[in-house]
Design an enzyme around this catalytic site. Structure first.
Site, PDB file in Angstrom:
ATOM      1  N   SER A   1      38.776  42.523  37.727  1.00 16.48           N
ATOM      2  CA  SER A   1      39.861  43.480  37.875  1.00 16.48           C
ATOM      3  C   SER A   1      40.994  43.116  36.919  1.00 16.48           C
ATOM      4  CB  SER A   1      40.362  43.439  39.320  1.00 16.48           C
ATOM      5  OG  SER A   1      41.422  44.339  39.442  1.00 16.48           O
ATOM      6  N   GLY A   2      41.432  44.094  36.149  1.00 13.50           N
ATOM      7  CA  GLY A   2      42.528  43.844  35.212  1.00 13.50           C
ATOM      8  C   GLY A   2      42.062  43.352  33.854  1.00 13.50           C
TER       9      GLY A   2
ATOM     10  N   THR B   1      38.824  49.978  32.306  1.00 16.54           N
ATOM     11  CA  THR B   1      39.207  51.376  32.294  1.00 16.54           C
ATOM     12  C   THR B   1      39.865  51.733  30.959  1.00 16.54           C
ATOM     13  OG1 THR B   1      39.478  51.241  34.661  1.00 16.54           O
ATOM     14  CG2 THR B   1      40.481  53.119  33.575  1.00 16.54           C
TER      15      THR B   1
ATOM     16  N   ASN C   1      46.078  44.067  39.253  1.00 24.50           N
ATOM     17  CA  ASN C   1      46.184  45.101  38.248  1.00 24.50           C
ATOM     18  C   ASN C   1      47.019  46.246  38.803  1.00 24.50           C
ATOM     19  OD1 ASN C   1      45.793  47.045  36.317  1.00 24.50           O
ATOM     20  ND2 ASN C   1      43.551  47.040  36.434  1.00 24.50           N
TER      21      ASN C   1
ATOM     22  N   SER D   1      44.581  49.541  39.205  1.00 25.10           N
ATOM     23  CA  SER D   1      43.228  49.059  39.454  1.00 25.10           C
ATOM     24  C   SER D   1      42.339  50.188  39.969  1.00 25.10           C
ATOM     25  CB  SER D   1      43.297  47.942  40.480  1.00 25.10           C
ATOM     26  OG  SER D   1      42.009  47.449  40.695  1.00 25.10           O
ATOM     27  N   SER D   2      41.182  50.338  39.351  1.00 26.50           N
ATOM     28  CA  SER D   2      40.247  51.376  39.808  1.00 26.50           C
ATOM     29  C   SER D   2      39.619  50.891  41.102  1.00 26.50           C
ATOM     30  CB  SER D   2      39.137  51.589  38.786  1.00 26.50           C
ATOM     31  OG  SER D   2      39.639  51.490  37.485  1.00 26.50           O
TER      32      SER D   2
ATOM     33  N   GLY E   1      33.600  44.017  38.178  1.00 29.76           N
ATOM     34  CA  GLY E   1      32.831  42.805  37.916  1.00 29.76           C
ATOM     35  C   GLY E   1      32.706  42.027  39.203  1.00 29.76           C
TER      36      GLY E   1
ATOM     37  N   GLU F   1      33.357  39.851  42.214  1.00 26.88           N
ATOM     38  CA  GLU F   1      34.622  39.584  42.894  1.00 26.88           C
ATOM     39  C   GLU F   1      34.421  38.430  43.844  1.00 26.88           C
ATOM     40  OE1 GLU F   1      36.505  42.845  44.854  1.00 26.88           O
ATOM     41  OE2 GLU F   1      37.189  43.709  42.963  1.00 26.88           O
TER      42      GLU F   1
HETATM   43  N1  ATP Z   1      42.988  47.015  24.900  1.00 28.29           N
HETATM   44  C1  ATP Z   1      44.126  46.866  25.567  1.00 28.29           C
HETATM   45  N2  ATP Z   1      45.286  46.844  24.883  1.00 28.29           N
HETATM   46  C2  ATP Z   1      46.434  46.670  25.552  1.00 28.29           C
HETATM   47  N3  ATP Z   1      46.530  46.496  26.885  1.00 28.29           N
HETATM   48  C3  ATP Z   1      45.415  46.526  27.606  1.00 28.29           C
HETATM   49  C4  ATP Z   1      44.150  46.707  26.988  1.00 28.29           C
HETATM   50  N4  ATP Z   1      43.223  46.650  27.947  1.00 28.29           N
HETATM   51  C5  ATP Z   1      43.877  46.467  29.101  1.00 28.29           C
HETATM   52  N5  ATP Z   1      45.190  46.395  28.919  1.00 28.29           N
HETATM   53  C6  ATP Z   1      46.230  46.172  29.936  1.00 28.29           C
HETATM   54  O1  ATP Z   1      45.628  45.653  31.114  1.00 28.29           O
HETATM   55  C7  ATP Z   1      45.820  46.505  32.215  1.00 28.29           C
HETATM   56  C8  ATP Z   1      44.590  46.532  33.087  1.00 28.29           C
HETATM   57  O2  ATP Z   1      43.535  47.160  32.421  1.00 28.29           O
HETATM   58  P1  ATP Z   1      42.474  48.083  33.162  1.00 28.29           P
HETATM   59  O3  ATP Z   1      43.137  48.949  34.120  1.00 28.29           O
HETATM   60  O4  ATP Z   1      41.645  48.701  32.127  1.00 28.29           O
HETATM   61  O5  ATP Z   1      41.649  46.981  33.953  1.00 28.29           O
HETATM   62  P2  ATP Z   1      40.283  47.187  34.711  1.00 28.29           P
HETATM   63  O6  ATP Z   1      39.351  46.224  34.120  1.00 28.29           O
HETATM   64  O7  ATP Z   1      39.888  48.595  34.703  1.00 28.29           O
HETATM   65  O8  ATP Z   1      40.644  46.657  36.144  1.00 28.29           O
HETATM   66  P3  ATP Z   1      40.153  47.208  37.555  1.00 28.29           P
HETATM   67  O9  ATP Z   1      38.842  46.593  37.819  1.00 28.29           O
HETATM   68  O10 ATP Z   1      41.202  46.678  38.485  1.00 28.29           O
HETATM   69  O11 ATP Z   1      40.135  48.674  37.471  1.00 28.29           O
HETATM   70  C9  ATP Z   1      46.138  47.853  31.607  1.00 28.29           C
HETATM   71  O12 ATP Z   1      46.911  48.593  32.485  1.00 28.29           O
HETATM   72  C10 ATP Z   1      46.871  47.452  30.346  1.00 28.29           C
HETATM   73  O13 ATP Z   1      48.199  47.149  30.645  1.00 28.29           O
HETATM   74 MG    MG Z   2      39.759  50.019  36.068  1.00 33.30          MG
END
Ligand code: ATP
Ligand code: MG
Length: 1034
Positions: free
Chosen positions: A123-124, A128, A173, A176-177, A400, A402
């Site tokens: 997560s984070g 996404t 996050n 977070s999705s 991923g 957890e």
């Molecule tokens: N390529 C990137 N460039 C800049 N910032 C990023 C990038 N990828 C992620 N981030 C930062 O990290 C934060 C978390 O990313 P994201 O929401 O994609 O995580 P996730 O893997 O989908 O987590 P979750 O499993 O909780 O959904 C984003 O809101 C953003 O601030």
């Molecule tokens: Mg996500």
């Protein structure tokens, strides 16, 4: 065949990646982990870190993309960047998510097949974001028309809507999705994006009614109460501000800096329009959301019996209004349990706890159904109804692994999902690798990796897996509890290597497990689950009993089974496609830019199975390339292949690599490709090529005329190759000079205490000495000379080692000796204690073993034996006896019995000396073998002292000592020995050394014994020493 062609192309794709990585190698770390020389975790992390520090967040493992969340906006996602990667041979460019997206897209177009991009990570970690980047890339790069634009916009706009309803702020996050998402993007034959479809997985519904501290409910609630117009709020019976709603304030962080709910509300409203939500639909949607908020505020009183009461509650009326259900029935549903007994219905009142539970269950169910409905609506709006064949690229954004302190049912599902995806990866990757080896006629070298099928089976196998047991337990009549479930698990899984509980664990492990826990050893690591997850059985599992059709008597499916079958479907969907992977890593826990938390990243590298992935990718040969491609690139490196190779490409490559000096083990020749085992081989070639290319370019511009040009080139190639070799040689020499200098300095300062100048030298000296010593150890304990002289630093060590070594040899020797030999040594020891350092002939005697006797019994006259048969004969030896008068030598036998010494002549006993009357024994200190026995005379007629010469002097006297205990009676005398010829009459034996031994009566009437000086005895080869050794070491 088509299959072959596909693998072929796939590999081609991999090789192209490598080409880029080769060219840009060393710029900042290595762009493709496959080309790391060492596949250790440390090397992996160090490369990642090096790149991250330069904002290079992307790195490949073959075609897999590793992405590290930078937590800052990087200027690498603009239109210009997209153009750079678009359709160009991206492989000459640094790794980028656009490169992967473009590569998947173009492969899809050329091969007209389906693909999917699996995005995984904690997560984070940026999953996404990555999926959005890909979507944006396609939106910009695909051909477009006005019609298509609307499809494209719908796809893009589905994101903010789904995020509003499916994402929430968590501790990890802010966005977070809370659901898994698989989105197909459909393309027509021209590569236009013409439609899309979304599948959603396992929305975290419990969040609707409960949030942990520091976390929020789904974004949409806050957006509505913060951003909704006054009119809308009024219409829905809501007040502005989250503080009014129970379901929004449990985490105590309704307002968050990073989230602008008002703005997001506008975005969502706008997006809803674009995805064809008319006003009615939009209204219905918000009504449902509002009803959930009202439900959360419904409170129950309790009557005297503790039963829940709900009287004329305004919140309840709003719910009933908004949902269009009868208020009375709603009230009844929340406060009574309906029991169907035969044809009657009985209402049994709830306690307040039960009522709250029923209220929350209703809220979750409403929200969950709405989410599904929303996804369906979005799908409808993106659907492409044209029946012509399309290809798809699927984007899978899934949680991923957890691991929390307490892992419940949801984590179990999530981790199970990852387990399945890993299985998929193994199958797909190994399959394609193996196919390629087979196609190339190269023997498949099995890779060591962990196949997690065993864990997937543990979870999902029919009738035996954890899920089946959970189902059975849920549907079983009677009192199924968490603990009965655990017992069932123990019973069935008892000896599974990946399953442990408190009861099954060994002592050590038991300490780490609670009684209600079970632990699965997932491929990525251990996770302990709490069976109290069946409490969430209350939440989730039971909820599923409310099957869609209430009248249906069909056995309802539990959530976990639904999840299992949806995963099964997903696996099938994915298996039929070509896989691309993006692994997202979180750089730190605090969402800070520029921070590379090594421990955290190491953990993720492990949990994402990246090393495993690398190992599979590097199976056997790190690099492979088609003969013609390889030849084309490197042909300038060999005169025979430059400028043209006229034969078959494979032969050309063979000639080329022979010329470059590849060793047989470093490469293999397949049917169409060369396989190179180690990246370093390739790098050396690439280095040579770079130099050569450079110089070729330079000189080429100067050259004129075609022929001259060719000639020049030929020379040039040779000189380039030589130049490369020479430069390598030069480097080697420079290195050697450095080493030698250091060595000399070390030598000069070797006497000093350890310092920077001499430490390496001393280490070398030590090692060298120890190595030499090992090969030159003395082989026997007698060998006192071969011990290597140690260097000064090792004097003490050497002495310790020497002692140890001798002790060891002694031990070995001592263990190996027989009892006879031992007795022999004990005697020799006595001899030593008497004669060592006193009598000159002693050392020469040491090596001669003692005999039991020097005369066999047959050679003793039977009459003598007869006469002394009462005293056991112990030892016999021939001697020369000197007459007391005149010292005439006579051959006699000397016999030692238990009680006396006998002097025998043939059948006669000439003299008998009882040990009791033997008062002394004298020998000289020289090398002669004369012995004088001094005798006590009790009677006058008794014979005088006995003077003999015996070749076995030491043996005789030692035996005598042992038999008669006469050790202290023996004297080693210098000069002469006085003795008694008869009572009152003395005689003497004088001793001296001379060139020839002799015995005679001297003029002074003494017996003169001349023997060899010690130095003259040296020609007699005798071993000395084993006596030393005994006295030294025993
Ligand atoms: N390529 C990137 N460039 C800049 N910032 C990023 C990038 N990828 C992620 N981030 C930062 O990290 C934060 C978390 O990313 P994201 O929401 O994609 O995580 P996730 O893997 O989908 O987590 P979750 O499993 O909780 O959904 C984003 O809101 C953003 O601030
Ligand atoms: Mg996500």
């Amino acid at each position: 065949s088509k299959g072959e062609r596909e693998t072929e192309k796939k590999k081609h794709k991999t090789n192209k990646n490598m080409e880029g990585a080769l060219t840009a190698r060393d710029r900042v770390g290595i762009q493709d982990f496959v080309l790391l020389d060492e596949t250790t975790e440390a090397a992996f992390l160090s490369n990642l870190k090096k790149r991250f520090s330069k904002d290079l967040i992307y790195t490949y493992i073959g075609t897999l993309l590793v992405s590290v969340n930078p937590y800052k906006e990087l200027d690498i996602y603009n239109k210009k960047q997209m153009d750079i990667y678009m359709g160009v041979n991206f492989f000459e460019l640094p790794p980028h998510i656009y490169a992967l997206a473009d590569n998947a897209y173009h492969t899809m177009l050329t091969e007209f097949n389906n693909h999917f991009i699996l995005i995984s990570g904690e997560s984070g970690a940026g999953k996404t974001e990555a999926s959005k980047k890909i979507l944006q890339y396609y939106a910009v790069s695909c051909p477009s028309t006005t019609l298509l634009n609307t499809v494209r916009d719908k796809m893009l706009m589905s994101n903010p809507v789904l995020e509003a309803f499916g994402n929430a702020k968590t501790l990890k996050n802010d966005n977070s999705s809370r659901f898994g998402k698989y989105m197909d993007i459909q393309f027509d034959g021209q590569g236009d994006a013409v439609g899309g479809h979304i599948l959603n997985y396992l929305l975290e519904k419990s969040r609707v009614v409960h949030q942990n501290h520091g976390e929020r409910n789904f974004h949409i609630f806050y957006q509505l109460v913060e951003g909704g117009s006054d009119d809308l709020l009024h219409q829905l019976g809501l007040e502005r501000g989250c503080q009014h709603y129970n379901y929004l304030t449990q985490g105590q962080c309704a307002i968050v800096q990073s989230i602008n709910d008002k703005n997001d509300w506008k975005t969502v409203k706008n997006a809803l329009q674009i995805i064809n939500f008319d006003e009615t639909a939009t209204n219905h949607l918000f009504e449902v959301i509002a009803s959930v908020l009202h439900l959360g505020n419904v409170r129950f009183d309790s009557d005297s019996k503790g039963h829940a009461l709900l009287n004329n509650n305004t919140e309840l009326h709003w719910v009933s209004n908004l949902l269009g259900v009868d208020a009375h029935r709603l009230q009844e549903g929340l406060t009574f349990r309906k029991i169907e007994a035969k044809k009657d219905q009985v209402l049994s009142p709830f306690t307040t706890d039960h009522a709250i539970y029923a209220r929350d269950a209703l809220a979750k169910a409403i929200y969950g159904q709405t989410f599904t409905w929303l996804v369906n609506r979005i799908n409808e709006s993106m659907e492409n109804k044209d029946p012509s064949r399309k290809t798809v690229i699927g984007l899978l954004d899934i949680y991923g692994f957890e691991v929390f302190y307490v892992n419940s049912f949801e984590q179990f599902c999530i981790n199970y999902c990852n387990e399945k995806l890993q299985q998929l990866f193994i199958e797909l990757t190994l399959k394609s690798e193996q196919e390629e080896y087979e196609a190339e006629g190269i023997e498949w070298e099995p890779v060591q990796f962990f196949n997690n099928k065993i864990i997937c089976d543990l979870i999902e196998e029919k009738h035996r897996g954890i899920i089946s047991l959970l189902d059975e337990e849920c549907l079983r009549p009677g009192d199924a509890t968490d603990l009965t479930f655990l017992e069932r698990l123990e019973e069935k899984m008892g000896n599974h290597p990946h399953f442990v509980t408190h009861k099954l664990a060994d002592k050590m492990t038991r300490k780490t497990l609670e009684r209600g826990d079970f632990r699965l050893l997932h491929y990525a690591g251990e996770v302990t689950y709490c069976v109290l997850m069946c409490q969430s059985k209350n939440d989730i599992v039971k909820e599923c009993f409310s099957s869609m059709d209430p009248d249906s008597r069909r056995r309802p499916e539990t959530v976990v089974t639904q999840f299992k079958s949806s995963l099964q479907k997903l696996t099938e969907i994915l298996m039929a496609k070509e896989a691309w992977y993006i692994r997202c890593l979180k750089s730190n826990e605090s969402k800070q830019s520029g921070q590379f938390d090594e421990a955290l990243i190491r953990h993720q590298v492990k949990y994402l199975g990246l090393m495993e992935h690398l190992r599979v990718r590097r199976a056997g040969f790190a690099y492979r390339r088609k003969y013609d491609v390889f030849l084309k690139r490197y042909k300038p490196l060999c005169p025979a292949t430059w400028p043209h190779w006229r034969g078959v490409a494979a032969d050309g490559v063979e000639v080329l690599v022979q010329h470059l000096g590849y060793l047989p083990d470093e490469y293999k020749m397949g049917r169409t490709k060369i396989f190179i085992r180690h990246p370093r081989t390739l790098f050396a070639t690439e280095d040579a090529y770079e130099k050569c290319k450079h110089e070729l370019g330079e000189r080429n511009t100067k050259a004129t005329g075609q022929r001259e040009n060719t000639e020049n080139r030929k020379k040039l190639i040779e000189s380039c190759w030589r130049g490369t070799q020479a430069r390598k040689e030069k480097e080697k020499r420079a290195w050697a000079v450095k080493v030698i200098k250091k060595f000399i300095k070390g030598y000069m300062t070797r006497g000093q205490a350890k310092n920077t100048d001499n430490s390496e030298y001393l280490a070398f000296v030590r090692q060298n000495y120890l190595n030499r010593l090992r090969d030159n150890l003395p082989k026997t304990v007698l060998d006192k000379t071969t011990w290597l002289t140690p260097p000064a630093v090792l004097t003490e060590t050497s002495e310790m080692l020497r002692k140890l070594h001798y002790r060891l040899m002694v031990r070995k020797y001592v263990r190996g000796i027989t009892p006879q030999k031992k007795a022999q040594f004990q005697m020799k020891l006595i001899t030593s204690s008497i004669f060592k350092g006193k009598k000159d002939s002693y050392p020469q005697s040491v090596a001669h073993p003692f005999a039991d006797s020097r005369i066999s019994e047959e050679d003793i006259n039977p009459r003598v034996i007869q006469m002394i048969r009462n005293e056991r004969i112990k030892y016999c030896v021939p001697v020369i006896k000197y007459d007391r008068n005149g010292f005439k030598p006579r051959q006699r036998q000397l016999i030692l019995t238990q009680t006396a010494v006998y002097v025998i002549e043939e059948a006669k006993i000439k003299q008998r000396v009882l040990y009791t009357s033997l008062k002394g024994i004298s020998v000289s200190n020289l090398t002669d073998s004369t012995i004088v026995f001094h005798i006590t005379r009790e009677e006058p007629k008794q014979k005088g002292d006995l003077v003999v010469q015996c070749d076995h002097l030491f043996e005789l006297l030692t035996k005598l000592c042992v038999i008669a205990n006469k050790q202290n009676a023996i004297k080693v005398v210098q000069g002469s020995i006085n003795f008694e010829i008869q009572a009152g009459k003395g005689g003497a034996v004088d001793f001296s050394t001379g060139p020839e031994p002799m015995v005679y009566k001297a003029k002074n009437g003494h017996l003169m014994v001349v023997s060899w000086a010690l130095s003259l005895l040296s020609h007699v080869s005798v071993q000395t020493g084993y006596h030393f050794f005994f006295s030294d070491y025993i």
